[in-house]
Design an enzyme around this catalytic site. Structure first.
Site, short mmCIF file in Angstrom:
data_model
loop_
_atom_site.label_atom_id
_atom_site.label_comp_id
_atom_site.label_asym_id
_atom_site.label_seq_id
_atom_site.Cartn_x
_atom_site.Cartn_y
_atom_site.Cartn_z
CG ASP A 11 -34.03 -47.00 4.03
OD1 ASP A 11 -34.89 -46.32 3.49
OD2 ASP A 11 -32.29 -46.98 4.26
CG ASP A 13 -35.20 -50.32 -0.06
OD1 ASP A 13 -36.13 -51.71 0.05
OD2 ASP A 13 -35.65 -49.74 -1.67
MG LIG Z 1 -31.17 -47.38 2.87
#
Ligand SMILES: [Mg+2]
Ligand SMILES: [Zn+2]
Length: 194
Positions: A11, A13
């Site tokens: 992932d 952010d």
């Molecule tokens: Mg995230």
């Protein structure tokens, strides 16, 4: 595919870079790599993992957010630059869902479309030998659906996520402080198997 045959779906952010409130990271200058994340990525690179970023960027389809594919690509370029400069690290590919939640697409995490796209492009990906590292329930739930081992980080929304998932069927396989610790954990789990 190289080395270990392990894929790590990463992932972005809140996991690799500092999460920002809406309108999120909508310009390259706003991208800030979380301390240790680039070094962690380099550990995975050195292990011979395929490192694939999987990210929801609903801002691309949201007219109120100054993000479009061109800007997203510029942010991705900056991301690659920063992790390379800091640790000589790299990501092998980036898969992104541009849709808003209301679009009910098949690629917005926790839907599994982006992971399936990755597997189509890299047929040697074996979900059973893969990991997802993320800070939100979307990452963890997608992993559970695909039989991918899940690693929850405590950066970004991690603490809230842990609270939400505790005592549910979606408890992550591993809980670590940050991406660097996630990389160490993956290396450890991997070494135990060899
Ligand atoms: Mg995230
Ligand atoms: Zn989508």
């Amino acid at each position: 595919m190289t080395g270990s045959g392990i894929t790590v779906f990463i992932d972005r952010d809140g996991t690799m870079n500092v999460n920002l409130p809406f309108p999120n990271v909508n310009s390259p200058e706003k991208l800030e790599i979380i301390p240790g994340a680039a070094k962690g990525l380099r550990i995975l690179n050195d292990l011979g993992c395929l490192a694939i970023v999987v990210t929801n960027q609903a801002g691309i389809d949201n007219p109120e957010n100054e993000l479009d594919w061109g800007t997203f690509e510029k942010v991705s370029e900056r991301f690659r630059q920063l992790v390379m400069d800091e640790a000589g690290a790299w990501v092998d590919d980036v898969f992104c869902c541009p849709h808003e939640k209301t679009a009910l697409c098949g690629c917005r995490k926790p839907e599994t479309g982006l992971y399936m796209m990755a597997k189509e492009k890299y047929p040697s990906i074996d979900f059973a030998r893969s990991f997802i590292v993320g800070d939100r329930e979307d990452d963890i739930i997608a992993g559970k659906r695909l039989g991918i081992k899940t690693v929850l980080v405590m950066t970004g929304h991690g603490e809230d996520t842990l609270e939400k998932l505790t005592d549910t069927e979606f408890m992550p396989d591993y809980i670590v402080s940050d991406f660097y610790a996630a990389a160490i954990k993956i290396r450890e789990v991997q070494n135990d198997k060899m």
